[in-house]
Write an enzyme that holds these catalytic residues in place. Structure first.
Site, PDB file in Angstrom:
ATOM      1  N   LEU A  47      12.090 -46.289 -93.793  1.00 17.54           N
ATOM      2  CA  LEU A  47      11.124 -47.240 -93.254  1.00 17.54           C
ATOM      3  C   LEU A  47      11.767 -48.233 -92.297  1.00 17.54           C
ATOM      4  CD1 LEU A  47       9.212 -48.036 -96.580  1.00 17.54           C
ATOM      5  CD2 LEU A  47       8.506 -46.466 -94.766  1.00 17.54           C
ATOM      6  N   GLY A  50      16.925 -53.504 -93.928  1.00 15.79           N
ATOM      7  CA  GLY A  50      16.789 -54.880 -94.356  1.00 15.79           C
ATOM      8  C   GLY A  50      18.029 -55.667 -94.000  1.00 15.79           C
ATOM      9  N   PHE A  52      20.709 -56.192 -95.659  1.00 13.31           N
ATOM     10  CA  PHE A  52      21.997 -55.593 -96.008  1.00 13.31           C
ATOM     11  C   PHE A  52      21.870 -54.148 -96.436  1.00 13.31           C
ATOM     12  CE2 PHE A  52      20.206 -58.078 -99.500  1.00 13.31           C
ATOM     13  CZ  PHE A  52      19.974 -57.101-100.430  1.00 13.31           C
ATOM     14  N   GLU A  54      19.425 -50.062 -96.107  1.00 15.86           N
ATOM     15  CA  GLU A  54      18.345 -49.231 -95.607  1.00 15.86           C
ATOM     16  C   GLU A  54      17.188 -49.242 -96.590  1.00 15.86           C
ATOM     17  OE1 GLU A  54      21.243 -45.932 -93.427  1.00 15.86           O
ATOM     18  OE2 GLU A  54      20.227 -45.456 -95.318  1.00 15.86           O
ATOM     19  N   VAL A  55      15.967 -49.150 -96.039  1.00 16.61           N
ATOM     20  CA  VAL A  55      14.777 -49.144 -96.872  1.00 16.61           C
ATOM     21  C   VAL A  55      14.058 -47.813 -96.702  1.00 16.61           C
ATOM     22  CG1 VAL A  55      12.609 -50.295 -97.436  1.00 16.61           C
ATOM     23  CG2 VAL A  55      14.558 -51.637 -96.601  1.00 16.61           C
ATOM     24  N   ASP A 177      10.852 -63.432 -94.819  1.00 13.48           N
ATOM     25  CA  ASP A 177      10.148 -62.263 -94.288  1.00 13.48           C
ATOM     26  C   ASP A 177       8.750 -62.165 -94.888  1.00 13.48           C
ATOM     27  OD1 ASP A 177       9.875 -59.942 -92.839  1.00 13.48           O
ATOM     28  OD2 ASP A 177      10.756 -58.679 -94.389  1.00 13.48           O
TER      29      ASP A 177
END
Length: 307
Positions: A47, A50, A52, A54-55, A177
């Site tokens: 997706l 972030g 720190f 990966e999402v 966020d």
């Protein structure tokens, strides 16, 4: 559209009364599972990234629930988990509010998509933070030319943003966020957040266009007022349909701020924006004061999320 009689959100009372009139379900005590094996989850498409890690979108195999998995990137395993990740985990485990993203699980293990290996070519374990899957990022909605918010929708999002921010400020946490799921706004990404008493200038963490003037002026100590400035910028962006302060450098950003803050009128902006975009942080409206502003109690009233 809900009427003032039907919704505790639309009754103008002191904010402390508004908070405690909310139904219990509005402030869920989310259950943190603990630590699972990553094989309990199916990992799907990426997706984004972030603070720190990966999402990825994923599915919890047992419940079939769609989730977001943030893999913590450890660039140097000998140094352990990044302090930003530890900070976010600590903060999220202590918070529980409808408009704040909740950490539902941690998972550890080696997955097929992880190419992280050591000197012996052995895959290194990954650590994941598990969140509810959110349909949209508010920034993405604002950037989409096909999305046009009505005034009622803007009020609804602003109320949620202010309520979540007020909760965070009560806990002396600065936010970062915003996510959106079926009309419910949630504040997330606490990797660069810290308890307020620890907050000092260690590098600007707010995107320049949303950065308060005191940050641009290199103030070493700052408080929750920086969030209120950013909220004002988001508010203006929802009203205008594009960012209102597009500085190309810190000095250019300051020039734009000083030009704007001397010019707003009632015809240009609602009174509330004028209370948020105030150069002196001591005179800037708090989340407490903003929530009780007349803006939220005049027609059109904040939208019903079901719509």
């Amino acid at each position: 559209m809900v009427s003032p009689q039907d919704s505790p959100y639309l009754v103008k009372t002191p904010l402390t009364q508004i908070v405690y009139k909310l139904p219990v379900t509005e402030y869920p005590n989310h259950k943190f599972i603990g630590c699972s094996d990553i094989i309990d989850y199916e990992i799907h498409n990426k997706l984004g990234e972030g603070t720190f890690g990966e999402v990825h979108k994923g599915i919890h195999k047992k419940t079939n629930k769609v989730v977001a998995l943030k893999r913590i990137l450890m660039h140097n395993e000998k140094e352990g988990i990044p302090i930003t990740a530890i900070r976010e985990i600590k903060i999220l485990k202590m918070l529980s509010h409808t408009n704040v993203i909740n950490l539902i699980d941690m998972a550890i293990g080696v997955d097929e998509s992880n190419s992280n290996t050591d000197a012996n070519n052995e895959a290194q374990p990954s650590i994941y933070m598990i969140f509810p899957y959110m349909d949209h990022d508010l920034a993405g909605l604002l950037e989409n030319p096909k999305v046009k918010f009505t005034e009622a929708q803007i009020k609804w999002y602003m109320k949620q943003l202010l309520e979540g921010t007020f909760y965070l400020h009560q806990h002396k946490i600065l936010h970062r966020d915003l996510k959106d799921n079926k009309g419910v706004l949630k504040i997330g990404d606490f990797g660069l957040s810290r308890p307020l008493q620890e907050k000092s200038l260690t590098g600007c963490v707010v995107t320049r266009w949303y950065r308060a003037p005191e940050l641009l002026l290199k103030e070493r100590r700052y408080d929750t007022a920086i969030d209120m400035w950013a909220i004002g910028c988001v508010f203006g962006e929802m009203l205008k349909g594009s960012p209102i302060l597009r500085g190309r450098s810190d000095q250019d950003q300051l020039d734009l701020i000083f030009k704007l803050c001397g010019t707003p009128t009632e015809e240009d902006w609602p009174d509330l924006l004028d209370k948020l975009l105030v150069c002196n942080p001591q005179n800037r409206a708090t989340a407490f004061a903003a929530l009780d502003h007349d803006y939220f109690f005049t027609e059109p009233l904040p939208a019903d999320p079901k719509e």
